[in-house]
Design a protein around this motif. Structure first.
Motif, PDB file in Angstrom:
ATOM      1  N   CYS A 133       0.846  -1.173   0.000  1.00  0.00           N
ATOM      2  CA  CYS A 133       0.000   0.000   0.000  1.00  0.00           C
ATOM      3  C   CYS A 133       0.894   1.240   0.000  1.00  0.00           C
ATOM      4  CB  CYS A 133      -0.876  -0.030   1.263  1.00  0.00           C
ATOM      5  SG  CYS A 133      -1.925   1.378   1.517  1.00  0.00           S
ATOM      6  N   ALA A 134       0.487   2.293  -0.710  1.00  0.00           N
ATOM      7  CA  ALA A 134       1.281   3.517  -0.777  1.00  0.00           C
ATOM      8  C   ALA A 134       0.351   4.724  -0.747  1.00  0.00           C
ATOM      9  CB  ALA A 134       2.123   3.528  -2.048  1.00  0.00           C
ATOM     10  N   ALA A 135       0.902   5.857  -0.315  1.00  0.00           N
ATOM     11  CA  ALA A 135       0.100   7.069  -0.188  1.00  0.00           C
ATOM     12  C   ALA A 135       0.869   8.280  -0.694  1.00  0.00           C
ATOM     13  CB  ALA A 135      -0.304   7.277   1.275  1.00  0.00           C
ATOM     14  N   GLU A 136       0.134   9.211  -1.281  1.00  0.00           N
ATOM     15  CA  GLU A 136       0.700  10.471  -1.751  1.00  0.00           C
ATOM     16  C   GLU A 136      -0.328  11.563  -1.475  1.00  0.00           C
ATOM     17  OE1 GLU A 136       1.006  10.819  -5.929  1.00  0.00           O
ATOM     18  OE2 GLU A 136       2.108  12.712  -5.877  1.00  0.00           O
ATOM     19  N   ARG A 137       0.045  12.534  -0.668  1.00  0.00           N
ATOM     20  CA  ARG A 137      -0.901  13.595  -0.333  1.00  0.00           C
ATOM     21  C   ARG A 137      -1.208  14.454  -1.550  1.00  0.00           C
ATOM     22  NH1 ARG A 137      -1.105  17.550   4.937  1.00  0.00           N
ATOM     23  NH2 ARG A 137      -3.382  17.759   4.867  1.00  0.00           N
ATOM     24  N   TYR A 138      -2.499  14.607  -1.794  1.00  0.00           N
ATOM     25  CA  TYR A 138      -2.999  15.362  -2.952  1.00  0.00           C
ATOM     26  C   TYR A 138      -2.421  14.828  -4.264  1.00  0.00           C
ATOM     27  CZ  TYR A 138      -4.454  18.599   0.710  1.00  0.00           C
ATOM     28  OH  TYR A 138      -5.015  19.147   1.841  1.00  0.00           O
TER      29      TYR A 138
END
Length: 124
Positions: A96-101
């Motif tokens: 799982c990965a995340a990038e703000r906006y």
């Protein structure tokens, strides 16, 4: 950045289904674009699916289109990957990965927070 913890991996027979979950820390989860990637033994990490913050548009790799569905529950700070009609070639560690906006890119470099991964094995 957010902390991410994946769960839900396991052993499944070809044609079966699994649902992966990714729990995120923090109070700004809804502002993050979330992605799923996978890495098979001896291969590079590859993009699977992404769900953009805000309007929630999705994008999928061609190899999983029509079989996998990414979704999120902002109230639970969780993103899911429903995997149906699984094939042996889907065997990999799923991250799982995340990038703000974020824009919902399939590029690994776009994401700045990563979980430790969960193993998915598709075998009879």
């Amino acid at each position: 950045q957010v902390q991410l913890v994946e769960s839900g991996g396991g052993l499944v027979q070809p044609g079966g289904s699994l649902r992966l979950s990714c729990a995120a820390s923090g109070r700004t989860f809804r502002s993050y674009t979330m992605g799923w990637f996978r890495q098979a033994p001896g291969k590079e990490r590859e993009f699977v699916a992404a769900l953009r913050w805000g309007g929630g548009s999705t994008v999928y790799a061609d190899s999983v289109k029509g079989r996998f569905t990414i979704s999120r529950d902002n109230a639970k700070n969780t993103v899911y990957l429903q995997m149906n009609s699984l094939k042996p070639e889907d065997t990999a560690v799923y991250y799982c990965a995340a990038e703000r906006y974020g824009l919902g890119s399939g590029s690994i470099e776009s994401y700045d927070s990563w979980g430790h991964g969960t193993q998915v094995t598709v075998s009879s």
